[in-house]
Motif scaffolding. Structure first.
Motif, PDB file in Angstrom:
ATOM      1  N   SER A  75     -20.903  -5.040 -25.780  1.00  0.00           N
ATOM      2  CA  SER A  75     -20.712  -4.284 -24.534  1.00  0.00           C
ATOM      3  C   SER A  75     -21.725  -3.143 -24.528  1.00  0.00           C
ATOM      4  CB  SER A  75     -19.290  -3.706 -24.444  1.00  0.00           C
ATOM      5  OG  SER A  75     -19.116  -2.618 -25.318  1.00  0.00           O
ATOM      6  N   VAL A  76     -21.870  -2.526 -23.355  1.00  0.00           N
ATOM      7  CA  VAL A  76     -22.648  -1.281 -23.285  1.00  0.00           C
ATOM      8  C   VAL A  76     -21.668  -0.185 -23.694  1.00  0.00           C
ATOM      9  CG1 VAL A  76     -23.927   0.298 -21.811  1.00  0.00           C
ATOM     10  CG2 VAL A  76     -24.117  -2.165 -21.448  1.00  0.00           C
ATOM     11  N   GLY A  82     -22.682   3.467 -20.126  1.00  0.00           N
ATOM     12  CA  GLY A  82     -22.236   2.586 -19.044  1.00  0.00           C
ATOM     13  C   GLY A  82     -22.697   3.076 -17.689  1.00  0.00           C
ATOM     14  N   THR A  89     -23.853  -2.787 -16.965  1.00  0.00           N
ATOM     15  CA  THR A  89     -22.560  -2.613 -17.626  1.00  0.00           C
ATOM     16  C   THR A  89     -21.569  -3.661 -17.169  1.00  0.00           C
ATOM     17  OG1 THR A  89     -22.969  -0.250 -17.846  1.00  0.00           O
ATOM     18  CG2 THR A  89     -20.682  -0.965 -18.029  1.00  0.00           C
ATOM     19  N   GLY A  93     -20.227  -6.383 -19.588  1.00  0.00           N
ATOM     20  CA  GLY A  93     -18.819  -6.145 -19.887  1.00  0.00           C
ATOM     21  C   GLY A  93     -17.861  -7.133 -19.261  1.00  0.00           C
ATOM     22  N   GLU A 140     -17.167   3.320 -15.406  1.00  0.00           N
ATOM     23  CA  GLU A 140     -17.590   1.917 -15.282  1.00  0.00           C
ATOM     24  C   GLU A 140     -17.246   1.148 -16.558  1.00  0.00           C
ATOM     25  OE1 GLU A 140     -18.779   0.742 -12.447  1.00  0.00           O
ATOM     26  OE2 GLU A 140     -18.747   2.754 -11.570  1.00  0.00           O
ATOM     27  N   TYR A 141     -17.493   1.787 -17.695  1.00  0.00           N
ATOM     28  CA  TYR A 141     -17.217   1.169 -18.996  1.00  0.00           C
ATOM     29  C   TYR A 141     -15.746   0.775 -19.100  1.00  0.00           C
ATOM     30  CZ  TYR A 141     -16.410   1.125 -24.103  1.00  0.00           C
ATOM     31  OH  TYR A 141     -16.037   0.797 -25.378  1.00  0.00           O
ATOM     32  N   THR A 144     -14.795  -2.162 -16.695  1.00  0.00           N
ATOM     33  CA  THR A 144     -15.212  -3.505 -17.133  1.00  0.00           C
ATOM     34  C   THR A 144     -14.298  -4.007 -18.245  1.00  0.00           C
ATOM     35  OG1 THR A 144     -16.797  -2.738 -18.831  1.00  0.00           O
ATOM     36  CG2 THR A 144     -17.635  -3.027 -16.596  1.00  0.00           C
TER      37      THR A 144
END
Length: 319
Positions: A75-76, A82, A89, A93, A140-141, A144
């Motif tokens: 993942s980022v 992210g 992302t 993700g 965002e992280y 996802t």
């Protein structure tokens, strides 16, 4: 323990993967790692290890034939990274997770272990964060991670799906990260003799890198009895308490400034503990190990150990 297992680890060259993969190899498993290697490759060669420099978004480059278990770490990682490129992302993700799950089922993979994040809960008022609370991801992280969880759990009738929501990981890895709280504060003390604490009263959950990687081994060993979502964090400690713990081992000053980050929460991992898992290490172990490696000259404060700084300089340098 089935030594003939073939395990695919996405993001296997990362902070956790670089500690996990040698543990899998030590058990006699065959391991395939898929990683972009944005931060390099710190894994030692091994006869049962195949490392592919590839991007999980290109699903055709991810080999799944003959794979028994997927451990999806790619993942980022973290909120600031992210936010650098939300599209990237989401592609890594969420979209790639959907494609991996679909390909895994088509190739009759028996077990899919997913590294989600304890941050999917968002800001919570509850004293104890348990797995049944509503998810309100902010970044965002986090978003996802939540979407990927939902996608994977929808495949639970076709393979064993195990979702882990780790706390903030701490401790030493050959592919070190110095942008996570315990590691960062310890390195500040070692290099500057000064720790800067933002706020300080926010309580956050932590887990030692040896324990989180052992969680994945535990899931492999108990795939018939452990399914669904599990928190993994065993020490809920304030940032200021971590700084004071570091100060016990490194002569340092502590400067407390205001913080605009209100997140304060205590993760409850009773559900995981009830499966028979028991952590072996602590935040203090992590601090001592980082100090030891630094004093031996085996650990330096390098840009590539700070995800945001490195991605801005190296990953996005052409864009």
């Amino acid at each position: 323990m089935n030594k003939s297992l073939h395990i695919l680890v996405t993001g296997g060259c990362g902070y956790k993967g670089t500690v996990l993969v040698p543990k899998l190899l030590a058990r006699g498993y065959k391991v395939t790692v898929v990683d972009t290697q944005w931060f390099g490759n710190f894994l030692e060669p091994h006869k049962n290890l195949n490392i592919l420099k590839a991007d999980v978004r290109n699903i055709e480059t991810v080999p799944m034939q003959g794979v028994d278990i997927v451990i999806h770490l790619a993942s980022v990682a973290n909120d600031p990274c992210g936010d650098l490129d939300p599209k990237l992302t989401w592609e890594i993700g969420a979209l790639s997770t959907m494609q991996l799950a679909d390909k895994a089922v088509r190739n009759i993979v028996k077990q899919f272990i997913y590294a989600s994040s304890g941050s999917v809960y968002g800001v919570k008022e509850e004293g104890q964060i348990t797995e049944d609370l509503e998810l309100k991801p902010i970044s965002e992280y986090n978003k996802t991670k939540m979407v990927a969880e939902r996608v994977l759990l929808s495949y639970s009738d076709k393979m064993v799906v195990q979702v882990i929501r780790p706390a903030t990981v701490c401790g030493c890895s050959p592919r070190m990260r110095l942008d996570v709280s315990v590691n960062m504060l310890t390195m500040q003390a070692l290099t500057n003799g000064l720790i800067t604490v933002f706020g300080g009263n926010q309580t956050r959950p932590n887990i030692h890198i040896d324990d989180i990687t052992d969680v994945y081994l535990h899931l492999i060993d108990h795939k018939d009895s452990i399914q669904g979502v599990y928190n993994a964090g065993f020490e809920n400690i304030s940032i200021l308490d971590i700084a004071n713990m570091v100060a016990k081992h490194v002569p340092t000053e502590i400067s407390v400034t205001e913080s605009n980050d209100p997140r304060s929460y205590r993760v409850n991992s009773d559900k995981l503990l009830a499966t028979g898992f028991a952590p072996k290490k602590t935040v203090e172990n992590a601090i001592m190990e980082i100090c030891e490696r630094y004093n031996q000259g085996a650990l330096k404060n390098e840009d590539r150990f700070h995800n945001l700084k490195w991605m801005q300089a190296e990953v996005f340098k052409t864009s």
